[in-house]
Design a protein around this motif. Sequence first.
Motif, short mmCIF file in Angstrom:
data_model
loop_
_atom_site.label_atom_id
_atom_site.label_comp_id
_atom_site.label_asym_id
_atom_site.label_seq_id
_atom_site.Cartn_x
_atom_site.Cartn_y
_atom_site.Cartn_z
N GLN A 1 -4.25 0.99 8.60
CA GLN A 1 -4.18 2.21 7.83
C GLN A 1 -5.11 3.29 8.40
O GLN A 1 -4.67 4.15 9.14
CB GLN A 1 -4.54 1.93 6.36
CG GLN A 1 -3.63 0.93 5.66
CD GLN A 1 -2.21 1.42 5.52
OE1 GLN A 1 -1.99 2.61 5.25
NE2 GLN A 1 -1.25 0.53 5.66
N SER B 1 -8.93 -2.05 -6.19
CA SER B 1 -9.11 -0.83 -5.39
C SER B 1 -9.78 0.24 -6.25
O SER B 1 -9.63 0.25 -7.49
CB SER B 1 -7.75 -0.31 -4.91
OG SER B 1 -7.85 1.00 -4.39
N TYR C 1 0.86 3.71 -6.35
CA TYR C 1 -0.08 2.68 -5.86
C TYR C 1 -1.21 2.49 -6.86
O TYR C 1 -1.54 1.35 -7.24
CB TYR C 1 -0.63 3.07 -4.49
CG TYR C 1 -1.72 2.14 -4.01
CD1 TYR C 1 -1.42 0.85 -3.57
CD2 TYR C 1 -3.06 2.54 -4.00
CE1 TYR C 1 -2.41 -0.01 -3.15
CE2 TYR C 1 -4.07 1.68 -3.58
CZ TYR C 1 -3.73 0.41 -3.15
OH TYR C 1 -4.72 -0.46 -2.74
N ILE D 1 0.82 -1.21 0.00
CA ILE D 1 0.00 0.00 0.00
C ILE D 1 0.85 1.25 0.00
O ILE D 1 0.54 2.23 -0.66
CB ILE D 1 -0.96 -0.01 1.21
CG1 ILE D 1 -1.92 -1.20 1.09
CG2 ILE D 1 -1.74 1.30 1.30
CD1 ILE D 1 -2.85 -1.35 2.27
#
Length: 334
Positions: free
Chosen positions: A179, A112, A142, A76
Motif C-alpha cells: 500500500q 485500524s 473500509y 483494504i
Amino acid sequence: MTRALVTGATGLVGSYIVGRLLADGWSVRALVRDAKPAAWLASQGAELAVGELRNAESLRGAAAGCDTIFHCAALISSGDDWMTFRRMNVDGTRAVVEAAAASGARLVHLSSVAVYDAAARYGASPTDEDTPLTPLDTGSFYARSKREAENLVLDAHASGRLWATAVRPTVIYGRRDRQFVPRAARVMRTGFFPLFGGGRTTMSLVHASAVADGAVRAARIDAAGGRAFNLTNDFPVTVAEMVRYAAAGLGRRVRGVTIPLPLARASFALLAYSLRAAGKTGLARQLPGAFEAFTRDNPFTSERARRELGWSPTVTPDVGIPDAFTWWREHRTQ
C-alpha cells in the motif's frame, strides 16, 4: 509449545507476526488460500493450512488445537462495493470469532484507526482509545467494515464467548508492503515528491514489526482482554525525513518540492472532482484522508499500549524506511 493460527499470513502485518511468533518459539499455522505462493512461509517453519474465511469448515479445521488466533486478513480497497467489504471484513471476522470460540482460542484482532471518524481524529486532545467513536460517513466502506468487525470481536469478549482484544494501527510500512511504500515509491521514481507546507508534518506511520510486537504482547496479557490498543506512533518522522530515507532506499535522488498549503488544497479538490466525474468515487473519498496525512501532524497516541502492554518498538525510521523501499525496489513487478 504454544500454537497460533494467523489469518492473512502472507500480508504485511500477518507475515511479521508469523516471523515474530516463530522467533519466540511458537508453533505457527498460517491460513492461506493457495499453498504455492505461501511456500516461503513454510520455509521459515510455519505450517500451511489451505482455506479461507468464507469456508467455515476449513477455518474451524485450521483453528483446531490453537491457543491463539491472530486475525489479520482484511480487504483494504475494492472500489465502491460495500457488500464486498462487508463479506470479507465483517462476515469474515464473524467466522473467525466462531472458530475461536469453538476451539477455545484467544483472539487478537487487527483493527485500524479507521474506526475513528475524521472529525474525532483532530480534536483538541490526542486521539486515544477513549475518544468517542462517533458515526462514520456511510460512504466510508473500509472504516465502517473495520468498526463493525472490531465491535463483533469486543462484543464476543464482553458476552463471555471468548477472550479477545484488538489493536488499531495507523499507516503501516515495512517489507512486503502493498500500500504505502509502492504508492510513494512510484511518485518518487519521477525524481520529485511534493512537500505540502514544506514537509514539516509529523506522519502517522508505524513499522510492521512494531504492530506485530503489540499484537503478540496483547495476546500474552490477560488484562488486555476486551481492550483496544492504538499502535500508531513508534517513532516520529516528518514527510521531508520520510522522503530522504525513502530516496536512500531507492538508491536515487528525489527532490522535495515545497507546495503552499492553499495550492495543495485546491489541487486535491480539483483531483477529487475529476475522479468523481470519471466515476471513481471510491478514490475521491480517500483524498481528504490522504491530504490530512501529509498536511496535519499525527493525531494519535499509543500511550495505553506503552503503559499496559510494555510496547517498546525498536525499528527506527532511519533504518526501517530505507529497508522497506529497498525491498520494494528489488521485488517490484512493475
